[in-house]
Design a protein around this motif. Structure first.
Motif, PDB file in Angstrom:
ATOM      1  N   CYS A 272     -56.175  -6.799 -17.496  1.00  0.00           N
ATOM      2  CA  CYS A 272     -55.177  -7.165 -16.486  1.00  0.00           C
ATOM      3  C   CYS A 272     -54.077  -8.064 -17.051  1.00  0.00           C
ATOM      4  CB  CYS A 272     -55.847  -7.856 -15.306  1.00  0.00           C
ATOM      5  SG  CYS A 272     -56.760  -6.723 -14.239  1.00  0.00           S
ATOM      6  N   LEU A 273     -54.429  -8.887 -18.023  1.00  0.00           N
ATOM      7  CA  LEU A 273     -53.427  -9.764 -18.628  1.00  0.00           C
ATOM      8  C   LEU A 273     -52.298  -8.975 -19.283  1.00  0.00           C
ATOM      9  CD1 LEU A 273     -55.706 -12.499 -20.229  1.00  0.00           C
ATOM     10  CD2 LEU A 273     -54.059 -12.839 -18.370  1.00  0.00           C
ATOM     11  N   GLY A 274     -52.578  -7.752 -19.716  1.00  0.00           N
ATOM     12  CA  GLY A 274     -51.575  -6.964 -20.410  1.00  0.00           C
ATOM     13  C   GLY A 274     -50.905  -5.904 -19.557  1.00  0.00           C
ATOM     14  N   LEU A 275     -51.278  -5.798 -18.282  1.00  0.00           N
ATOM     15  CA  LEU A 275     -50.696  -4.760 -17.430  1.00  0.00           C
ATOM     16  C   LEU A 275     -49.353  -5.187 -16.851  1.00  0.00           C
ATOM     17  CD1 LEU A 275     -53.776  -3.483 -15.384  1.00  0.00           C
ATOM     18  CD2 LEU A 275     -52.734  -2.474 -17.417  1.00  0.00           C
ATOM     19  N   PRO A 276     -48.431  -4.254 -16.646  1.00  0.00           N
ATOM     20  CA  PRO A 276     -47.169  -4.581 -15.982  1.00  0.00           C
ATOM     21  C   PRO A 276     -47.441  -5.101 -14.574  1.00  0.00           C
ATOM     22  CG  PRO A 276     -47.083  -2.380 -16.955  1.00  0.00           C
ATOM     23  CD  PRO A 276     -48.505  -2.833 -17.036  1.00  0.00           C
ATOM     24  N   PRO A 277     -46.647  -6.047 -14.091  1.00  0.00           N
ATOM     25  CA  PRO A 277     -46.852  -6.595 -12.741  1.00  0.00           C
ATOM     26  C   PRO A 277     -46.753  -5.543 -11.645  1.00  0.00           C
ATOM     27  CG  PRO A 277     -45.338  -7.972 -14.003  1.00  0.00           C
ATOM     28  CD  PRO A 277     -45.560  -6.729 -14.810  1.00  0.00           C
ATOM     29  N   SER A 278     -46.140  -4.415 -11.937  1.00  0.00           N
ATOM     30  CA  SER A 278     -45.972  -3.363 -10.934  1.00  0.00           C
ATOM     31  C   SER A 278     -47.259  -2.604 -10.653  1.00  0.00           C
ATOM     32  CB  SER A 278     -44.889  -2.371 -11.388  1.00  0.00           C
ATOM     33  OG  SER A 278     -45.241  -1.794 -12.636  1.00  0.00           O
ATOM     34  N   VAL A 279     -48.264  -2.738 -11.531  1.00  0.00           N
ATOM     35  CA  VAL A 279     -49.521  -2.012 -11.354  1.00  0.00           C
ATOM     36  C   VAL A 279     -50.434  -2.794 -10.422  1.00  0.00           C
ATOM     37  CG1 VAL A 279     -51.570  -1.077 -12.495  1.00  0.00           C
ATOM     38  CG2 VAL A 279     -49.344  -0.949 -13.627  1.00  0.00           C
ATOM     39  N   ARG A 280     -50.841  -2.153  -9.315  1.00  0.00           N
ATOM     40  CA  ARG A 280     -51.815  -2.767  -8.414  1.00  0.00           C
ATOM     41  C   ARG A 280     -53.203  -2.447  -8.954  1.00  0.00           C
ATOM     42  NH1 ARG A 280     -49.165  -2.983  -3.267  1.00  0.00           N
ATOM     43  NH2 ARG A 280     -50.902  -4.246  -2.464  1.00  0.00           N
ATOM     44  N   VAL A 281     -54.045  -3.461  -9.049  1.00  0.00           N
ATOM     45  CA  VAL A 281     -55.364  -3.317  -9.667  1.00  0.00           C
ATOM     46  C   VAL A 281     -56.445  -3.364  -8.600  1.00  0.00           C
ATOM     47  CG1 VAL A 281     -57.048  -4.376 -11.201  1.00  0.00           C
ATOM     48  CG2 VAL A 281     -54.633  -4.285 -11.856  1.00  0.00           C
ATOM     49  N   ILE A 282     -57.349  -2.385  -8.633  1.00  0.00           N
ATOM     50  CA  ILE A 282     -58.537  -2.389  -7.783  1.00  0.00           C
ATOM     51  C   ILE A 282     -59.731  -2.416  -8.728  1.00  0.00           C
ATOM     52  CG2 ILE A 282     -59.833  -1.185  -5.992  1.00  0.00           C
ATOM     53  CD1 ILE A 282     -57.220   0.033  -5.039  1.00  0.00           C
ATOM     54  N   ASP A 283     -60.343  -3.593  -8.826  1.00  0.00           N
ATOM     55  CA  ASP A 283     -61.371  -3.843  -9.836  1.00  0.00           C
ATOM     56  C   ASP A 283     -62.764  -3.722  -9.233  1.00  0.00           C
ATOM     57  OD1 ASP A 283     -62.660  -4.628 -12.171  1.00  0.00           O
ATOM     58  OD2 ASP A 283     -62.449  -6.757 -11.720  1.00  0.00           O
ATOM     59  N   LEU A 284     -63.588  -2.873  -9.834  1.00  0.00           N
ATOM     60  CA  LEU A 284     -64.957  -2.691  -9.353  1.00  0.00           C
ATOM     61  C   LEU A 284     -65.960  -3.543 -10.106  1.00  0.00           C
ATOM     62  CD1 LEU A 284     -63.325   0.103  -8.731  1.00  0.00           C
ATOM     63  CD2 LEU A 284     -65.599   0.949  -8.186  1.00  0.00           C
ATOM     64  N   SER A 285     -65.509  -4.329 -11.075  1.00  0.00           N
ATOM     65  CA  SER A 285     -66.396  -5.219 -11.819  1.00  0.00           C
ATOM     66  C   SER A 285     -66.448  -6.578 -11.119  1.00  0.00           C
ATOM     67  CB  SER A 285     -65.872  -5.389 -13.252  1.00  0.00           C
ATOM     68  OG  SER A 285     -64.873  -6.398 -13.304  1.00  0.00           O
ATOM     69  N   PRO A 286     -67.275  -7.505 -11.611  1.00  0.00           N
ATOM     70  CA  PRO A 286     -67.332  -8.836 -10.988  1.00  0.00           C
ATOM     71  C   PRO A 286     -66.240  -9.793 -11.451  1.00  0.00           C
ATOM     72  CG  PRO A 286     -68.930  -8.702 -12.750  1.00  0.00           C
ATOM     73  CD  PRO A 286     -68.319  -7.329 -12.648  1.00  0.00           C
ATOM     74  N   ASP A 287     -65.313  -9.341 -12.279  1.00  0.00           N
ATOM     75  CA  ASP A 287     -64.417 -10.259 -12.985  1.00  0.00           C
ATOM     76  C   ASP A 287     -63.540 -11.122 -12.096  1.00  0.00           C
ATOM     77  OD1 ASP A 287     -65.490  -9.368 -15.316  1.00  0.00           O
ATOM     78  OD2 ASP A 287     -63.586  -8.848 -16.259  1.00  0.00           O
TER      79      ASP A 287
END
Length: 352
Positions: free
Chosen positions: A92-107
């Protein structure tokens, strides 16, 4: 609402939750799957990794897995992350801000990064992003989900436990200091990686407790229930592994507050979930079973009076890979896209 399909990447498509995302999103009318990653299986045809997904792809999703570093992130609107703990934060630190992230891990599930470090043994690599994360138990987070950059999908056990308990704690109908949870899960909850404890001979024809008094979902459960109760609480939570592929059954033992009975608990839950498409409270005397929700995004709940005065037993069942993971993740995506939450999730349970 923008009618243009969301461009979606599934990171970790070679795992069980990744495969469920592909299965459910392949015919989703609001989505175009633009990338499927699986670093250890990069270059392989999806049908080689998951033969059940080889039939009828018809160009609706990529036919080969790629490595994560091959994804053209500027061409992605939403990324589903099905990665081991620790990996999602770094990505996530390297993704463009335009990408919405849906994380299935506990992070990103813990509001306090120190709790994540304590239970997962890793420093939180993206504490600055944690503030942007919303805990995505859909039925209780819709308003906050809409503008979230990162959605942290709940774990499977916490989903099955919070759905019945949060309304009862919010209405002060149960004692927050006296909750005992006996939960049972299918083997797919352990992931697809080869593990001795997941071998057929180790699992079949038996049942066993694991993570006793130290399961990593305990602090996640307590975080959500504490918020609902308005006070810090601890629960007695013991998970068990069952010789089945899918499903979670949570048997929850509670002490009711003075003047409350099981009928009132049931009525409160029925009222709270009356308009929810995926949560159903059963009539008195009905016992839910994992086979009643298999392959679906549904949660079934029932309430029984215990033979011990003042106590009740609450049952909750979900499919750990759907409502407990990929289905709930898609439900959250539908919220942020302004789509009906049932879009792509109307599959009926499989029986038998």
């Amino acid at each position: 609402m923008d009618t243009k399909p969301l461009r979606v990447a599934i990171v970790g498509a070679s795992g069980y939750t990744g495969a469920e995302l592909v299965r459910l999103l392949a015919d989703h009318p609001g989505v175009t799957l633009v990338a499927l990653t699986g670093d250890r299986k990069a270059g392989q045809a999806l049908g080689e990794v998951f033969p059940h997904l080889a039939q009828g792809a018809g160009g609706r999703f990529p036919d080969r897995l790629v490595s994560t570093d091959q994804v053209a992130w500027n061409d992605v609107d939403v990324a589903f992350l099905g990665l081991p703990h620790g990996a999602a934060q770094e990505l996530c630190l390297g993704l463009p801000p335009s990408v919405r992230v849906i994380d299935l891990s506990p992070d990103f599930r813990f509001a306090d990064p120190a709790v994540y470090t304590q239970w997962y043994g890793l420093p939180h690599k993206a504490p600055e992003l944690q503030a942007q994360a919303v805990y995505g138990l859909t039925e209780f987070a819709r308003d906050r989900l809409k503008d979230a950059r990162i959605i942290a999908c709940p774990g499977c056990y916490p989903t099955s436990i919070q759905l019945p308990l949060v309304p009862l704690l919010e209405t002060r109908l149960i004692d927050p200091d006296d909750i005992v949870i006996d939960a049972k899960s299918g083997v797919s909850g352990a992931g697809r990686a080869a593990k001795e404890g997941s071998l057929f001979a180790e699992v079949a024809e038996g049942v066993h407790a694991y993570g006793v008094a130290q399961h990593r979902h305990a602090p996640e459960i307590e975080q959500g229930l504490s918020h609902a109760a308005g006070q810090a609480l601890r629960v007695n939570f013991t998970p068990h592994l069952m010789p089945m592929n899918r499903g979670i059954l949570s048997s929850i033992y509670v002490r009711m507050t003075r003047g409350t009975d099981a009928d009132r608990l049931r009525a409160t839950l029925a009222e709270r979930y009356a308009s929810e498409p995926f949560v159903r409270v059963l009539d008195a005397g009905a016992v839910p079973a994992t086979r009643h929700v298999r392959g679906s995004n549904h949660c079934l709940i029932s309430v029984f009076a215990d033979r011990i005065t003042g106590r009740a037993i609450v049952f909750s069942v979900i499919d750990n890979l759907v409502k407990g993971a990929s289905g709930q993740a898609i439900q959250n995506m539908n919220v942020i896209a302004g789509l009906a939450e049932t879009t792509g999730l109307s599959q009926r349970p499989l029986f038998p």
